[in-house]
Structure formats: structure tokens, C-alpha cells
Design an enzyme around this catalytic site. Structure first.
Site, PDB file in Angstrom:
ATOM      1  N   GLU A   1      -7.988 -11.942 -24.574  1.00 42.39           N
ATOM      2  CA  GLU A   1      -7.108 -10.799 -24.809  1.00 42.39           C
ATOM      3  C   GLU A   1      -7.004 -10.356 -26.268  1.00 42.39           C
ATOM      4  O   GLU A   1      -6.741  -9.191 -26.537  1.00 42.39           O
ATOM      5  CB  GLU A   1      -5.700 -11.123 -24.272  1.00 42.39           C
ATOM      6  CG  GLU A   1      -5.638 -11.404 -22.784  1.00 42.39           C
ATOM      7  CD  GLU A   1      -6.001 -10.186 -21.946  1.00 42.39           C
ATOM      8  OE1 GLU A   1      -5.923  -9.060 -22.459  1.00 42.39           O
ATOM      9  OE2 GLU A   1      -6.380 -10.364 -20.766  1.00 42.39           O
TER      10      GLU A   1
ATOM     11  N   SER B   1      12.446  12.725  26.930  1.00 42.80           N
ATOM     12  CA  SER B   1      13.427  13.814  27.026  1.00 42.80           C
ATOM     13  C   SER B   1      14.314  13.987  25.798  1.00 42.80           C
ATOM     14  O   SER B   1      15.074  14.946  25.727  1.00 42.80           O
ATOM     15  CB  SER B   1      14.310  13.617  28.261  1.00 42.80           C
ATOM     16  OG  SER B   1      13.575  13.894  29.431  1.00 42.80           O
TER      17      SER B   1
END
Length: 775
Positions: free
Chosen positions: A113, A397
Site C-alpha cells: 500500500e 380479487s
């Protein structure tokens, strides 16, 4: 021979004899000096301006504390009361002190890093220039970016990782804070914070926890290859996961080993030996984790959390390493109650552990989703199938108020006592007949009666009068859009989720305003920025339409012939609709009479709207039917949950708006839109009733045509079935099986599949028209 007396010629005399000539111009030099001066001045001014801007931005940089540096970067989820209900990643972090971090791991991290970590002061100009050059030439090992390890720590501790926040201002603040961190903390402390904070994939934070998760060991027990693997993961933790992506994991690990050799922290021989080791060596199958959120709480909120993360993703947030604080609309009390209702035997007798439920509760006044259940008896599965947002089951429904009667009142000004025909009906352009649940006809009845008894033929005739175009427009106002053109059959069944339906019915509850349902109310990013969210209401229908529908749907629950009497709660003002989806005719002989595939109930008060779906994931598997008596389960779930919610809210009735006029018809208070009393007969007696359901259709023809086959969706079965048009809906307490709702009329026989932010469209399977629709 010259005489000594002759004067000697000198350089001066020679020059004196020369005639003066023109001097060479020196403008070029002066111009160059001026350009150089301007150039230098611009550079100096630019540096001064840059420094000024840097310090200007630095003044507004957020504060950074030791707590921020050492804390995990997990995403925290809060309920509506501000209580943490989940910490994504926090449950998977074991903090390791600097003295217990292997030196070889530190060297691997630094080599990977930030090679100049021990020499820089938190920022590294040489590194920035080198990274820029490497990006241009492509000479980098892919290991070194422009940010130092300290800057990365700052980014993880106080800033949002969203791409939209990668601004010059934030980079300046990041650099400034990196300088401060480097000044206030030792290099060992900075490494400790970084190693414990980075995200390592699979919900794991910190390298100590990653060592346990991937290898089942402490950091101190890892070998060189394993340490290099962990050191290389933070850049892209999901891609470099040795479990799921060993190829990319190896490439990354080997780059780390090469960098370590280049930095002379290991020898080339050591690097090559480690590179020869398989990345799968030592990787464990069973991963050890700890939990900051109890397992029970996780189960209770699982479906809700899954939808929260989906909503965050849709908004562009990174939940894995964003360090977010997410505030939701979750009512934990309502959630726990709903969970207990569907997962214990204290309320409802469920037929089996495979019998499933999907339910959503919405606040009608703002669209807030306050609770959600995605299934029952799901075991230890996290983020499993969320049935509350699935759209591959017919709503039966419960679609009638949304697609048939709502548009009829809104566009045709039907009064609640509008005369509708319950007589033999054949879908236009086909030989396919539609039946009611009892396969009998009641002749001419009122729209109110047709709704509370959930009769299919009057509903489809009403939709025929309204027209698909207007009905689709009405549905769009309620947040529903579809991939395919809707048909007459969709009037008795739509492919929508309980979340969509609860939000749509909520518009009936509040007087006609639709609020898009949402779970996340606020997000606070790591840099302290707060982003608030709400749903802007859109008028979906007139207050007259909302009130008249509500008044009719009260009878679904209270009328002695209502289809939803099992949902009745004494003294509570509420309304709702049932829905049951019956099996196709070619499958009917495989299930008992009255059995259905799905059973719904969606109901509401002025304070809450609840939609409940019940059924089986594999509805065509032997025994996976909802019996006639079990169709009441959805209503009972609603009843017990609404009873709880009603106990902590006001109970008030709806009042008729000024645009509605009351009138008495057959000792019943009916309503019509003021100025539109209707011209139809209010006769409720049935003079043409017939039990001969094979009679011909007496309705006028329509422009819609339908094939005898219809495509419906079912992601749970993935198989094709054919349904014919027969349906059942009993007038007893709750049962009204019904059907199908899905076959398309029109040339393309496929049912519309709904699309929404909360659910994906379903895969199609073929079925024939299932007659009626509901409970």
C-alpha cells in the site's frame, strides 16, 4: 622596412576609422525574459492560490478522533426509534493490538500500500508523481496509488466512499487530516488502525477477523503466502476472495510477494516458494463469526433488512465499507408482532412449516414501510427469498378495487349502487367462459354487492366498460407499471407484490394520494453528511373515489355475506378485500374441491395498510394447496397484526368529502359523486338468476379479444401449467378461491408482469384462464 618613427596602428585607431553601423537588435532576449517572468509568476500565483484553496478547504475538514480511527467501518441500521437493529460487518471484527500483529504482515501491507510509509509525513508528493507516471506508462505493479496508507486510513475513518464525493475539496481535506494523523500518532498506531479497519469481503472487517474467517487461525499462525493474501485484499476484497475467485486471488497475492521481494523484506526464493502454494491451501469451509446482533433479532428483521440494503444500493450507497448510519421507518414492535404471528402457533394454525407468508405494512399518510415479513420458518438463512416483494403470484380479487371499480368511479362516475350484471359471460373473441365462485348467476346486482361478495363477472364487465387504457392509467397513478399490456383477465388478478398492494390500498385510506413505499428515511455518511428521504404524495384519484371504495370495502368485512369476515375486529373502522387464486381446470382433479393456490387479504385503517399473501412456493407440488378453510389464514394474520397496531393508534372513521352525496337505497346508505347520481336502475333483486352457468353471454361485445391460453409467472416452479376459466369464491367467512386473473385477452396470451423498484419481474410459464379470482 618600416621606420620606427611611423605611428603604429592600434585597435583603437582601427575602430576609429570604422564607420558606425546599425546595432544588432536585442528584442528577442527581452521577450524571452518577459515570457519567462510571466510563466514563473503564473506558477507562483498558482501555487499561492492552490495553497490558499488547500487551507481554505482544510479549515472545514471534519474532526478526526482516535475513536474514529479505531472503530469499525460497518454500516449501522437503526429502527424508527433510533435503536441499532443491525451492524453489517461489525459482527465480524475482532480487534488486534499492534504488539500481536506479525511484523511480516506489517511489511506485506507497507510493501503493498505505501512503500515510503516510514519516510513520508502522511502525504507523499514523490508517490503522487510516481503514481501519475505509472498510470501513464503502465509500469506499475498495480500496487501503488496516489494515496498513502495514512490517507487511506483517513478515508475509511471519516469520509464517504461514494464516487460523487471524490472531489478536490475532499482530497484536500483528506491530505490535511493525513498530515495531522501522522503528526499525532506513531507509525505503529497508524498500521494498527488500518489493519483493523479495512474491509476484507464477506461482511468481514479487519485482518485478524479475516484470518479467522478464511483460515480458521489467528494472524500469528498464518504463513507468508496467507499473510500476503490478506495484505492484498483491501483494494478489491470481493474480487480477491480466495474462496470464490481463487484465480484473481492468486494474481493479487503474487503481486504482493513480488513487491515484498523488491522491497527486500523477503528474498526472491521466499517469494517464489510462496507463489507456488495454492491459494486454497488452508482455506476453511466453516467460517467462524461472532454476532453483535442477536440471531433472533436478525431473523425477525431479515426481510426488512434485505429490502433496506436493496434501497441503499438503488440510491448508490456502498454498504460494505461505507461506514453508513442508516435510519429506517421500521416499527420494531409491529415487526416483532408480525414475526411471532407467522412463526408461532399462538395465533394461527398453519398446515405445515412449508406454508408461506409475505406481508407488508405501510403508513398511508407518508408511504413509510413500518414492517415486512418475507417468509416463515426460514431457518438460519440470511437475506433469503423475500416473498413480501415477489411479483410472480396473482393478487386475485384484491385487484378488483384497483383495476375495475376504482376506475369505474373515477372515470365513469359509477355510484356505489350502480347496477352491474352477473350473467353468463364469454371473453370476447373466444369461447372461454368466465364463472363466479359458485357457478351461479345473480342477475342484476349493485356494484357494492358484487364487490363484497367478490363476484368475478360483474368485475370484468365493469372493466370492459372502463377500458384497459383508463384502467392502466389508474394503476399507474398507484405506482404500478407493467411489461405487457393488461387484459380483461387482469381485472381479477394482477401480478404485484404485497408492498405494492399495501401502498396502493393506502391511497384509499388517505383520501386518494399515493405515496411510493420506502424504508430508508435518512443516511449519514462517514463524513457526517446527512441525506434525508421521503415520498412525495401524488394525487392518484379523487377523494370521492377513495371514500366510496372504502365504504364498499367495509362491507367485505362486516356484511354477513362478505368475503372477509374473518378479518373483522370489533369496533375498529377498517376496510379491505380478499383474494384467492384457484387452480387451473386441468389440475383441479388433483386437489380437493375449493382448494386454491394463493390466498390474500389487504386491509386498512386511516393509520395503517396491511397486505398479506399466503400459499406455497411450489404450489403444484403434491399437497401444496390452500384448502377452503385455510384461505382464512391471510385474514387472521391481518386481524391479529391490525389489532396490535390499532391498540397504539387512534380509531377514527372516514367522513364523506363534499364531492360525495349520500342516498338511501333498499335501506342501505349509498353514495354517488355529487352531480352524477347515475341513470341506472337500483334494483337489487335478481330476476334473471340462473344456475345454468353454461348459458350464453348477454353482454355487449367488446374490442378486446383473448386466446384460450394465458401466460402467468411463477419463479418458484418454473414449469408450465394450463388453466381454464373456472373459479371459486365462497360466501362463507373467508373462502373465495378464485382464479386466475391472468390470462390475457388480446393476441398475446401472456399475463402482465409488474415491475417495481422493490421486486424483479418474474419468469413466464403458460397457464389457461383461471376463472375467477378470489377468496
Amino acid at each position: 622596412m618600416s621606420s620606427h618613427n611611423e605611428p603604429r596602428e592600434t585597435r583603437m585607431s582601427r575602430n576609429a576609422d570604422r564607420k558606425p553601423g546599425p546595432k544588432k537588435p536585442r528584442h528577442g532576449w527581452r521577450t524571452f525574459r518577459r515570457i519567462l517572468f510571466v510563466f514563473v509568476a503564473i506558477i507562483v500565483l498558482g501555487l499561492l492560490a492552490g495553497a490558499g484553496l488547500f487551507f481554505y478547504y482544510a479549515q472545514s475538514a471534519p474532526k478526526i478522533s482516535q475513536s474514529a480511527l479505531s472503530s469499525d467501518a460497518s454500516t449501522r441500521i437503526y429502527d424508527a426509534n433510533g435503536k441499532v437493529i443491525s451492524r453489517l460487518g461489525a459482527q465480524n471484527r475482532t480487534y488486534v493490538k499492534s504488539k500481536n500483529i506479525p511484523k511480516m504482515l506489517e511489511k506485506a501491507v507497507v510493501s503493498t500500500e505505501d512503500r515510503r510509509f516510514y519516510k513520508n509525513n502522511g502525504i507523499d508528493p514523490v508517490r503522487i508523481i510516481g503514481a501519475a507516471f505509472a498510470n501513464v506508462t503502465g509500469s506499475s505493479l498495480g500496487m501503488q496509488g496516489g494515496s498513502t496508507l495514512t490517507q487511506q486510513l483517513v478515508k475509511l475513518s471519516v469520509f464517504s466512499t461514494a464516487a460523487s464525493d471524490r472531489t478536490l475539496k475532499r482530497k484536500a481535506q483528506e491530505a490535511w487530516l493525513a498530515l495531522k494523523v501522522d503528526h499525532n500518532y506513531s507509525k505503529q498506531q497508524i498500521l494498527e488502525y488500518y489493519i483493523n479497519k479495512v474491509y476484507m469481503g464477506n461482511g468481514v472487517y479487519g485482518m485478524q477477523t479475516a484470518a479467522q474467517y478464511y483460515y480458521g487461525k489467528k494472524l500469528s499462525k498464518l504463513n507468508l503466502a496467507q499473510m500476503a493474501q490478506l495484505a492484498g485484499m483491501p483494494q478489491r476484497p470481493s474480487l480477491y476472495d480466495p474462496i470464490h475467485y481463487p484465480k484473481y486471488a492468486k494474481q493479487r497475492r503474487d503481486l504482493v510477494l513480488e513487491a515484498m521481494a523488491k522491497n527486500k523484506v523477503i528474498t526472491s526464493a521466499q517469494a517464489k516458494a510462496a507463489e507456488a502454494t495454492s491459494v486454497k491451501t488452508g482455506v476453511v469451509k466453516n467460517h467462524n463469526t461472532t454476532s453483535a446482533t442477536s440471531a433472533h433479532t436478525t431473523k425477525v428483521v431479515d426481510a426488512y433488512l434485505k429490502q433496506v440494503y436493496q434501497e441503499l444500493k438503488n440510491k448508490g450507497y456502498n454498504t460494505t465499507n461505507g461506514g453508513l448510519k442508516v435510519y429506517t421507518n421500521l416499527d420494531m414492535g409491529a415487526q416483532k408482532k408480525l414475526y411471532n404471528i407467522v412463526n408461532t402457533d399462538n395465533y394461527v394454525d398453519f398446515p405445515s412449516s412449508k406454508f408461506q407468508v409475505g406481508s407488508t405494512i405501510v403508513n398511508p399518510n407518508n408511504g413509510k414501510v413500518v414492517a415486512m415479513i418475507g417468509g416463515r420458518k426460514t431457518g438460519n438463512v440470511s437475506f433469503g427469498l423475500n416473498r413480501a416483494v415477489q411479483t410472480d403470484r396473482s393478487s386475485a380479487s384484491t385487484a378488483k378495487p384497483l383495476m375495475d371499480y376504482g376506475p369505474a368511479i373515477e372515470y365513469l362516475y359509477y355510484p356505489t349502487y350502480e347496477s352491474v350484471k352477473d350473467t353468463a359471460f364469454t371473453y370476447p373473441g373466444t369461447t372461454k367462459k368466465l364463472y363466479d365462485w359458485d357457478k351461479e348467476y345473480q342477475g342484476t346486482i349493485t356494484m357494492r354487492k358484487a364487490l363484497y361478495e367478490s363476484r368475478n363477472i360483474p368485475a370484468v364487465r365493469t372493466l370492459q366498460n372502463v377500458g384497459i387504457k383508463k384502467a392502466t392509467t389508474f394503476l399507474k397513478g398507484l405506482g404500478m407499471t407493467f411489461d405487457k399490456t393488461l387484459t380483461l383477465q387482469n381485472g381479477i388478478g394482477l401480478y404485484i407484490s404485497s408492498e405494492q398492494e399495501a401502498a396502493a390500498y393506502a391511497a384509499f385510506a388517505n383520501g386518494g394520494t399515493y405515496y411510493k413505499p420506502y424504508l430508508v428515511s435518512k443516511v449519514v455518511t462517514q463524513d457526517g453528511k446527512s441525506h434525508k428521504y421521503s415520498s412525495n404524495g401524488n394525487k392518484a384519484m379523487s377523494s370521492a373515489t377513495a371514500f366510496m371504495l372504502t365504504d364498499m370495502m367495509k362491507d367485505v368485512i362486516t356484511n354477513e355475506n362478505g368475503s372477509g369476515r374473518s378479518a373483522a375486529i370489533s369496533g375498529l373502522y377498517q376496510a379491505g378485500k380478499t383474494g384467492t387464486d384457484s387452480y387451473p381446470d386441468d389440475y383441479a382433479d388433483k386437489v380437493p374441491d375449493g382448494a386454491t393456490m394463493d390466498s390474500w387479504f389487504t386491509g386498512y385503517t386511516k393509520n395503517y395498510a396491511i397486505s398479506v399473501w399466503t400459499g406455497y412456493d411450489k404450489q403444484f407440488q403434491t399437497g401444496h394447496y390452500v384448502s377452503e378453510s385455510q384461505t382464512s389464514i391471510a385474514q387472521k394474520i391481518y386481524k391479529y397484526e391490525m389489532t396490535y397496531l390499532a391498540s397504539k393508534s387512534t380509531n377514527s372513521n372516514w367522513t364523506a368529502p363534499s364531492t360525495v352525496t349520500a342516498t338511501k337505497k333498499n335501506n342501505t346508505t349509498e353514495y354517488y359523486v355529487t352531480g352524477h347520481p347515475g341513470t341506472v336502475s337500483d334494483t337489487t333483486s335478481d330476476t334473471t338468476s340462473s344456475s345454468q352457468y353454461g348459458s350464453t353471454n348477454t353482454s355487449s361485445s367488446s374490442a378486446y379479444s383473448s386466446n384460450s391460453q394465458v401466460t402467468t409467472s411463477s419463479s418458484s416452479t418454473g414449469t408450465s401449467t394450463t388453466e381454464s376459466s373456472s373459479s371459486k369464491e365462497s360466501s362463507s367467512t373467508e373462502q373465495r378461491p378464485s382464479g386466475g386473473s391472468d390470462d390475457d385477452d388480446d393476441t398475446n396470451s401472456s399475463s402482465a408482469t409488474t415491475t417495481s423498484s422493490s421486486s424483479s419481474s418474474a419468469t413466464s410459464t403458460t397457464t389457461t384462464n383461471n376463472d375467477e379470482a378470489d377468496d
